[in-house]
Enzyme design. Structure first.
Site, PDB file in Angstrom:
ATOM      1  N   SER A  85       0.863  -1.192   0.000  1.00  0.00           N
ATOM      2  CA  SER A  85       0.000   0.000   0.000  1.00  0.00           C
ATOM      3  C   SER A  85       0.892   1.231   0.000  1.00  0.00           C
ATOM      4  CB  SER A  85      -0.871   0.020   1.262  1.00  0.00           C
ATOM      5  OG  SER A  85      -1.516   1.269   1.392  1.00  0.00           O
TER       6      SER A  85
ATOM      7  N   TYR B   4      -0.789  -0.069  10.522  1.00  0.00           N
ATOM      8  CA  TYR B   4      -1.200  -0.533   9.175  1.00  0.00           C
ATOM      9  C   TYR B   4      -0.046  -0.317   8.190  1.00  0.00           C
ATOM     10  CZ  TYR B   4      -3.699  -0.899   4.754  1.00  0.00           C
ATOM     11  OH  TYR B   4      -4.084  -1.279   3.487  1.00  0.00           O
TER      12      TYR B   4
HETATM   13  N1  LIG Z   1      -8.900  -0.455  -0.518  1.00  0.00           N
HETATM   14  C1  LIG Z   1      -7.817   0.306  -0.427  1.00  0.00           C
HETATM   15  O1  LIG Z   1      -7.890   1.540  -0.438  1.00  0.00           O
HETATM   16  C2  LIG Z   1      -6.446  -0.331  -0.346  1.00  0.00           C
HETATM   17  C3  LIG Z   1      -5.332   0.461  -0.647  1.00  0.00           C
HETATM   18  C4  LIG Z   1      -4.074  -0.103  -0.572  1.00  0.00           C
HETATM   19  C5  LIG Z   1      -3.926  -1.420  -0.195  1.00  0.00           C
HETATM   20  N2  LIG Z   1      -5.024  -2.166   0.095  1.00  0.00           N
HETATM   21  C6  LIG Z   1      -4.814  -3.570   0.468  1.00  0.00           C
HETATM   22  O2  LIG Z   1      -5.499  -4.385  -0.457  1.00  0.00           O
HETATM   23  C7  LIG Z   1      -5.949  -5.575   0.175  1.00  0.00           C
HETATM   24  C8  LIG Z   1      -7.437  -5.747  -0.009  1.00  0.00           C
HETATM   25  O3  LIG Z   1      -8.103  -4.586   0.417  1.00  0.00           O
HETATM   26  P1  LIG Z   1      -9.700  -4.422   0.243  1.00  0.00           P
HETATM   27  O4  LIG Z   1      -9.999  -2.980   0.232  1.00  0.00           O
HETATM   28  O5  LIG Z   1     -10.180  -5.294  -0.856  1.00  0.00           O
HETATM   29  O6  LIG Z   1     -10.162  -4.979   1.676  1.00  0.00           O
HETATM   30  P2  LIG Z   1     -11.164  -6.158   2.083  1.00  0.00           P
HETATM   31  O7  LIG Z   1     -11.357  -6.066   3.563  1.00  0.00           O
HETATM   32  O8  LIG Z   1     -12.360  -6.118   1.200  1.00  0.00           O
HETATM   33  O9  LIG Z   1     -10.356  -7.461   1.724  1.00  0.00           O
HETATM   34  C9  LIG Z   1      -9.522  -8.131   2.632  1.00  0.00           C
HETATM   35  C10 LIG Z   1      -9.913  -9.585   2.645  1.00  0.00           C
HETATM   36  O10 LIG Z   1      -9.009 -10.274   3.521  1.00  0.00           O
HETATM   37  C11 LIG Z   1      -9.762 -11.207   4.269  1.00  0.00           C
HETATM   38  N3  LIG Z   1      -9.073 -11.542   5.505  1.00  0.00           N
HETATM   39  C12 LIG Z   1      -8.954 -10.794   6.641  1.00  0.00           C
HETATM   40  N4  LIG Z   1      -8.281 -11.480   7.580  1.00  0.00           N
HETATM   41  C13 LIG Z   1      -7.961 -12.686   7.030  1.00  0.00           C
HETATM   42  C14 LIG Z   1      -7.265 -13.827   7.506  1.00  0.00           C
HETATM   43  N5  LIG Z   1      -6.764 -13.882   8.751  1.00  0.00           N
HETATM   44  N6  LIG Z   1      -7.122 -14.880   6.673  1.00  0.00           N
HETATM   45  C15 LIG Z   1      -7.636 -14.845   5.407  1.00  0.00           C
HETATM   46  N7  LIG Z   1      -8.309 -13.794   4.906  1.00  0.00           N
HETATM   47  C16 LIG Z   1      -8.465 -12.727   5.718  1.00  0.00           C
HETATM   48  C17 LIG Z   1     -11.095 -10.514   4.516  1.00  0.00           C
HETATM   49  O11 LIG Z   1     -12.121 -11.443   4.855  1.00  0.00           O
HETATM   50  C18 LIG Z   1     -11.334  -9.830   3.167  1.00  0.00           C
HETATM   51  O12 LIG Z   1     -12.054 -10.659   2.281  1.00  0.00           O
HETATM   52  C19 LIG Z   1      -5.478  -5.462   1.620  1.00  0.00           C
HETATM   53  O13 LIG Z   1      -4.211  -6.084   1.735  1.00  0.00           O
HETATM   54  C20 LIG Z   1      -5.352  -3.955   1.829  1.00  0.00           C
HETATM   55  O14 LIG Z   1      -4.452  -3.669   2.866  1.00  0.00           O
HETATM   56  C21 LIG Z   1      -6.281  -1.644   0.032  1.00  0.00           C
END
Ligand SMILES: NC(=O)c1ccc[n+]([C@@H]2O[C@H](COP(=O)([O-])OP(=O)(O)OC[C@H]3O[C@@H](n4cnc5c(N)ncnc54)[C@H](O)[C@@H]3O)[C@@H](O)[C@H]2O)c1
Length: 244
Positions: free
Chosen positions: A138, A148
Site C-alpha cells: 500500500s 497498518y
Molecule cells: N482499498 C484500499 O484503499 C487499499 C489500498 C491499498 C492497499 N489495500 C490492500 O489491499 C488488500 C485488499 O483490500 P480491500 O480494500 O479489498 O479490503 P477487504 O477487507 O475487502 O479485503 C480483505 C480480505 O481479507 C480477508 N481476511 C482478513 N483477515 C484474514 C485472515 N486472517 N485470513 C484470510 N483472509 C483474511 C477478509 O475477509 C477480506 O475478504 C489489503 O491487503 C489492503 O491492505 C487496500
C-alpha cells in the site's frame, strides 16, 4: 489467456480487490483458489468455477491445509497473490497505545500471513519449475498510517528478501502498492471527506482507484510478460506517492 493450465491462489478474495484479482485470473484461464476467512468467498469460487478454502492466513496449519487442498483439486500451484489483510474492520489506534495482543494479531495477518502463504506454496511452484508471487502492499508504507503502514513496510521488505531466497527456484516475488481504492473496506475505515481530501491534495490523477485499476499490474507481474522482474514494489496509485 495467459494463465491457461495454471493454478493461482488468491488470499482475501471473498470481496474487494482480491475478488477482482480472482475473477480476472479465472477469465484468463487460471484455476483459482480463494483463501479467505470469510465464507462469502464460496459464492465467488462457485461463480468462477474455482475452489474456496476457508483459510486463516495467520495460522500455519490452516495455510498448509489450504495449499494441500489446492494441489489435491488442481494438481499444483503456479501463482500466489497475498492480498488478505485486516483492513475494513481495523482498530484505529496509535503504535504506543494499541492493545498488544491486537497488534500481534494484526501483524500476524497483515505481514506474516504473506510469509506463511509463500512458505506453504513455494514447494509446489518449485515442483512445477517455477512460479510467481504478488504481495499486496500500500502507499501507506511511505506515509504516516501507524501499524497498518508498518505492516506494509514489512510486506515490502518481505518481497525483496523472498525474491532472493526463491529466485534460484525460478520463483519471482513482486508487490503492488495501491493508492486509495474504492472498496467497501476503504469506505468503512476512511471517512468520505478524508478520501476526497486525499484525492484533491495528494493525487496526480483526481480520482480514487477501483479494484479493476489494479488488475492489469497484478496479472502482468504474475505472468511470463514479467519474466525478468522480481523484488520490485510497483505503485499503482494515481500518482499519490512519488518515489526516487
Ligand atoms: N482499498 C484500499 O484503499 C487499499 C489500498 C491499498 C492497499 N489495500 C490492500 O489491499 C488488500 C485488499 O483490500 P480491500 O480494500 O479489498 O479490503 P477487504 O477487507 O475487502 O479485503 C480483505 C480480505 O481479507 C480477508 N481476511 C482478513 N483477515 C484474514 C485472515 N486472517 N485470513 C484470510 N483472509 C483474511 C477478509 O475477509 C477480506 O475478504 C489489503 O491487503 C489492503 O491492505 C487496500
Amino acid at each position: 489467456m495467459r494463465f491457461e493450465g495454471k493454478v493461482a491462489v488468491v488470499t482475501g478474495a471473498a470481496q474487494g480487490i482480491g475478488e477482482a484479482y480472482a475473477r480476472a485470473l479465472a477469465s484468463e484461464g487460471a484455476q483459482v483458489v480463494i483463501a479467505d476467512v470469510d465464507e462469502r468467498g464460496r459464492d465467488v469460487a462457485d461463480e468462477i468455477k474455482g475452489l474456496f478454502v476457508r483459510t486463516d492466513v495467520s495460522d500455519p496449519a490452516s495455510v498448509e491445509a489450504m495449499a494441500e487442498k489446492a494441489v489435491e483439486r488442481f494438481g499444483g500451484i503456479d501463482h500466489l497473490v497475498n492480498n488478505a489483510a485486516i483492513f475494513g474492520t481495523m482498530k484505529l489506534d496509535f503504535l504506543f497505545t494499541v492493545d498488544w495482543d491486537y497488534y500481534k494479531k494484526f501483524m500476524s495477518v497483515n505481514m506474516d500471513g504473506a510469509l506463511l502463504c509463500a512458505r506453504a506454496c513455494y514447494p509446489h511452484m518449485q515442483a512445477r519449475g517455477g512460479g510467481s508471487i504478488v504481495n499486496q502492499s500500500s502507499t501507506a508504507a511511505w506515509q504516516y498510517s501507524g501499524f497498518y503502514g508498518l505492516a506494509k513496510v514489512g510486506v515490502n521488505g518481505l518481497t525483496q528478501q523472498l525474491a532472493h531466497e526463491l529466485g534460484g527456484m525460478n520463483i519471482r516475488v513482486n508487490a503492488i502498492a495501491p493508492g486509495p481504492i474504492d472498496t467497501e473496506a476503504n469506505r468503512t475505515v476512511v471517512p468520505g471527506n478524508m478520501s476526497q481530501k486525499i484525492v484533491r491534495d495528494k493525487m496526480a490523477l483526481k480520482r480514487m482507484g477501483s479494484p479493476e485499476d489494479l488488475v492489469g499490474a497484478c496479472l502482468f507481474l504474475l505472468s511470463d510478460d514479467a519474466a525478468w522482474i522480481t523484488g520490485q514494489i510497483i505503485n499503482v496509485d494515481g500518482g499519490e506517492v512519488f518515489r526516487a
